[in-house]
Design a protein around this motif. Structure first.
Motif, PDB file in Angstrom:
ATOM      1  N   LEU A 172     -27.079  -1.343  21.203  1.00 41.48           N
ATOM      2  CA  LEU A 172     -26.799  -1.721  19.815  1.00 41.48           C
ATOM      3  C   LEU A 172     -27.866  -2.720  19.363  1.00 41.48           C
ATOM      4  O   LEU A 172     -28.370  -3.505  20.169  1.00 41.48           O
ATOM      5  CB  LEU A 172     -25.415  -2.381  19.712  1.00 41.48           C
ATOM      6  CG  LEU A 172     -24.201  -1.491  19.991  1.00 41.48           C
ATOM      7  CD1 LEU A 172     -22.916  -2.304  19.920  1.00 41.48           C
ATOM      8  CD2 LEU A 172     -24.131  -0.320  19.011  1.00 41.48           C
ATOM      9  N   LEU A 196     -25.052  12.109  27.662  1.00 44.36           N
ATOM     10  CA  LEU A 196     -25.353  10.819  27.025  1.00 44.36           C
ATOM     11  C   LEU A 196     -26.001   9.933  28.072  1.00 44.36           C
ATOM     12  O   LEU A 196     -25.339   9.499  29.024  1.00 44.36           O
ATOM     13  CB  LEU A 196     -24.064  10.147  26.547  1.00 44.36           C
ATOM     14  CG  LEU A 196     -23.204  10.884  25.521  1.00 44.36           C
ATOM     15  CD1 LEU A 196     -21.885  10.141  25.297  1.00 44.36           C
ATOM     16  CD2 LEU A 196     -23.967  11.006  24.208  1.00 44.36           C
ATOM     17  N   GLU A 210     -24.315   9.314  16.211  1.00 46.95           N
ATOM     18  CA  GLU A 210     -24.192   9.932  17.539  1.00 46.95           C
ATOM     19  C   GLU A 210     -22.850  10.652  17.664  1.00 46.95           C
ATOM     20  O   GLU A 210     -22.767  11.769  18.180  1.00 46.95           O
ATOM     21  CB  GLU A 210     -24.297   8.867  18.641  1.00 46.95           C
ATOM     22  CG  GLU A 210     -25.681   8.248  18.790  1.00 46.95           C
ATOM     23  CD  GLU A 210     -25.850   6.966  17.991  1.00 46.95           C
ATOM     24  OE1 GLU A 210     -25.112   6.770  16.998  1.00 46.95           O
ATOM     25  OE2 GLU A 210     -26.732   6.154  18.341  1.00 46.95           O
ATOM     26  N   LEU A 211     -21.800   9.981  17.177  1.00 45.81           N
ATOM     27  CA  LEU A 211     -20.449  10.565  17.261  1.00 45.81           C
ATOM     28  C   LEU A 211     -20.399  11.893  16.494  1.00 45.81           C
ATOM     29  O   LEU A 211     -19.927  12.915  17.009  1.00 45.81           O
ATOM     30  CB  LEU A 211     -19.449   9.565  16.675  1.00 45.81           C
ATOM     31  CG  LEU A 211     -17.966   9.839  16.821  1.00 45.81           C
ATOM     32  CD1 LEU A 211     -17.590   9.989  18.284  1.00 45.81           C
ATOM     33  CD2 LEU A 211     -17.139   8.709  16.204  1.00 45.81           C
ATOM     34  N   LYS A 257     -22.178   3.935  26.823  1.00 45.27           N
ATOM     35  CA  LYS A 257     -22.047   5.379  27.104  1.00 45.27           C
ATOM     36  C   LYS A 257     -20.574   5.783  27.233  1.00 45.27           C
ATOM     37  O   LYS A 257     -20.109   6.734  26.614  1.00 45.27           O
ATOM     38  CB  LYS A 257     -22.788   5.733  28.411  1.00 45.27           C
ATOM     39  CG  LYS A 257     -24.245   5.313  28.420  1.00 45.27           C
ATOM     40  CD  LYS A 257     -24.923   5.648  29.723  1.00 45.27           C
ATOM     41  CE  LYS A 257     -24.432   4.843  30.920  1.00 45.27           C
ATOM     42  NZ  LYS A 257     -24.781   3.416  30.854  1.00 45.27           N
ATOM     43  N   LEU A 272     -29.170   7.178  24.594  1.00 43.28           N
ATOM     44  CA  LEU A 272     -28.406   6.179  23.850  1.00 43.28           C
ATOM     45  C   LEU A 272     -29.107   4.829  23.928  1.00 43.28           C
ATOM     46  O   LEU A 272     -29.374   4.327  25.023  1.00 43.28           O
ATOM     47  CB  LEU A 272     -27.009   6.090  24.478  1.00 43.28           C
ATOM     48  CG  LEU A 272     -25.856   5.773  23.550  1.00 43.28           C
ATOM     49  CD1 LEU A 272     -25.788   6.782  22.427  1.00 43.28           C
ATOM     50  CD2 LEU A 272     -24.555   5.774  24.334  1.00 43.28           C
ATOM     51  N   ARG A 288     -22.937   3.896  15.965  1.00 43.66           N
ATOM     52  CA  ARG A 288     -22.627   5.130  16.699  1.00 43.66           C
ATOM     53  C   ARG A 288     -22.062   6.244  15.830  1.00 43.66           C
ATOM     54  O   ARG A 288     -21.638   7.272  16.362  1.00 43.66           O
ATOM     55  CB  ARG A 288     -21.658   4.899  17.872  1.00 43.66           C
ATOM     56  CG  ARG A 288     -22.094   3.855  18.880  1.00 43.66           C
ATOM     57  CD  ARG A 288     -23.384   4.209  19.518  1.00 43.66           C
ATOM     58  NE  ARG A 288     -23.695   3.326  20.646  1.00 43.66           N
ATOM     59  CZ  ARG A 288     -24.927   3.030  21.021  1.00 43.66           C
ATOM     60  NH1 ARG A 288     -25.967   3.528  20.363  1.00 43.66           N
ATOM     61  NH2 ARG A 288     -25.143   2.250  22.049  1.00 43.66           N
ATOM     62  N   LEU A 338     -18.720   5.535  23.874  1.00 43.83           N
ATOM     63  CA  LEU A 338     -19.010   6.631  22.950  1.00 43.83           C
ATOM     64  C   LEU A 338     -18.321   7.910  23.443  1.00 43.83           C
ATOM     65  O   LEU A 338     -17.713   8.638  22.649  1.00 43.83           O
ATOM     66  CB  LEU A 338     -20.529   6.833  22.824  1.00 43.83           C
ATOM     67  CG  LEU A 338     -20.960   7.988  21.927  1.00 43.83           C
ATOM     68  CD1 LEU A 338     -20.424   7.837  20.504  1.00 43.83           C
ATOM     69  CD2 LEU A 338     -22.488   8.118  21.875  1.00 43.83           C
TER      70      LEU A 338
END
Ligand SMILES: Nc1ncnc2c1ncn2[C@@H]1O[C@H](COP(=O)(O)OP(=O)(O)OP(=O)(O)O)[C@@H](O)[C@H]1O
Ligand SMILES: [Mg+2]
Length: 343
Positions: free
Chosen positions: A206, A69, A51-52, A77, A203, A48, A80
């Motif tokens: 993982l 998201l 994305e972060l 979701k 998203l 992440r 994050l």
């Protein structure tokens, strides 16, 4: 129970001049290791990073009204979004968290209830209400960039959804919404990305490798065992998961947690808090003290308080003490031998 600690300390020093006169029982749950209980409050964030950074950059750049998201159930979701909010707070943004729920969906502004200014109830003009709420929220930010996180935006009531849309349209607020993919969302939320006010970020779950890394980080020697009181599990519901209780019957406040016996392990046990007196104390004084503690343990208010916190009051008075200690010494000596402890 100040006396309990005193008793314990004396025993640890091997001082046999103290005798217990009253004990209270606290049932245990799941014994793993001998001492420490260690569980991280939140698991370490895995992956992440991209994305972060993407979302935080968008907040700082101020070139869009927000980011949605979107993703399947449980992909991360909320996690994050909470990491973004934390990072944004670190960038001196003002942050607000709104959690939409199915229950709140039937109440206008239900999800925003905790952020609404007092005047809303007395105002009838809908557009005026929206404008005033937006103004009040921005005023709360006190000149800082406002980040409003909306968790599960698909569950927002229509009024809150419209408010979110309005907020995204101002230059001062940034909307960070999480959304369950494939689930209908209120029109004003869909309009966020359809009308280009916000970006939609899909998203993904993982990867297998990342889940493996997470398991290693969390389990890698850190959480090899834990033992604590039922009271600990009860007072930390949501943070710890009790696997079993060492009780005759399931604990009423942990109805889904089996007993060890149900799982095939014959173990009923707990910790005992004791009151000790010097060995020279006359028998009638010991008995008086013991009776005082018995009546305290029998007090309805005390019982209710104890039960609420997960303590089970099992009084062991001075008359039963010798037999009780004998039985416990036998059990613990056998246990210690099994663990190769002691002689
Ligand atoms: N990148 C990550 N690293 C470590 N743990 C994570 C990560 N993402 C999510 N988790 C953990 O996985 C669990 C599920 O994540 P989360 O609640 O954020 O999912 P969600 O997509 O919001 O689920 P839902 O669809 O039910 O709302 C949480 O315990 C969360 O802390
Ligand atoms: Mg969630």
């Amino acid at each position: 129970m100040g006396g309990s600690a005193r008793y314990t300390r004396q025993r640890e020093r091997g001082n046999r001049d103290w005798v217990p006169v009253s004990l209270v029982h606290v049932p245990s749950h799941r014994r793993w290791g001998p001492t420490a209980f260690h569980l991280p409050g939140t698991w370490p964030l895995i992956g992440r990073g991209a994305e972060l950074a993407f979302v935080v950059d968008a907040i700082v750049a101020q070139d869009c009204g927000g980011i949605v998201l979107a993703g399947g159930a449980g992909v991360g979701k909320t996690r994050l979004a909470s990491e973004v909010v934390r990072a944004a707070a670190g960038q001196r943004c003002a942050t607000e968290w709104v959690a939409a729920t199915r229950a709140g969906a039937s109440i206008p502004f239900g999800s925003f209830a905790h952020l609404l200014p007092d005047f809303v109830l007395s105002t009838v003009d809908q557009l005026g209400v929206l404008r005033r709420i937006v103004d009040a929220l921005i005023a709360r930010a006190n000149g800082r960039r406002l980040v409003v996180a909306i968790d599960d935006a698909h569950l927002l009531d229509d009024a809150s959804a419209t408010l979110v849309h309005q907020l995204a349209g101002t230059r001062n607020a940034f909307i960070l919404a999480t959304l369950r993919a494939g689930v209908p969302a209120p029109d004003p939320i869909v309009a966020l990305w359809k009308d280009g006010m916000a970006e939609r970020l899909e998203l993904q779950a993982l990867s297998e490798g990342q889940v493996h890394e997470l398991a290693v980080q969390v389990l890698g020697g850190h959480v090899d065992g834990a033992m604590s009181y039922t009271a600990f599990a009860i007072n930390n519901k949501g943070k710890v998961r009790a696997l079993a209780v060492a009780m005759e019957k399931r604990h009423p406040l942990l109805p889904d947690t089996p007993t060890f016996r149900e799982l095939g392990v014959d173990w009923v046990d707990g910790a005992y808090r004791g009151i000790g007196v010097p060995k020279s104390t006359p028998a009638e004084v010991r008995k008086r003290l013991s009776d005082l503690w018995a009546s305290l343990n029998d007090d309805p208010e005390m019982k209710e308080l104890a039960a609420k916190s997960g303590f089970e009051l099992v009084n062991v008075g001075s008359e039963q003490m010798d037999a009780f200690m004998k039985q416990k010494i036998k059990i613990y000596t056998e246990g210690a031998k099994l663990l190769n402890l002691g002689k």
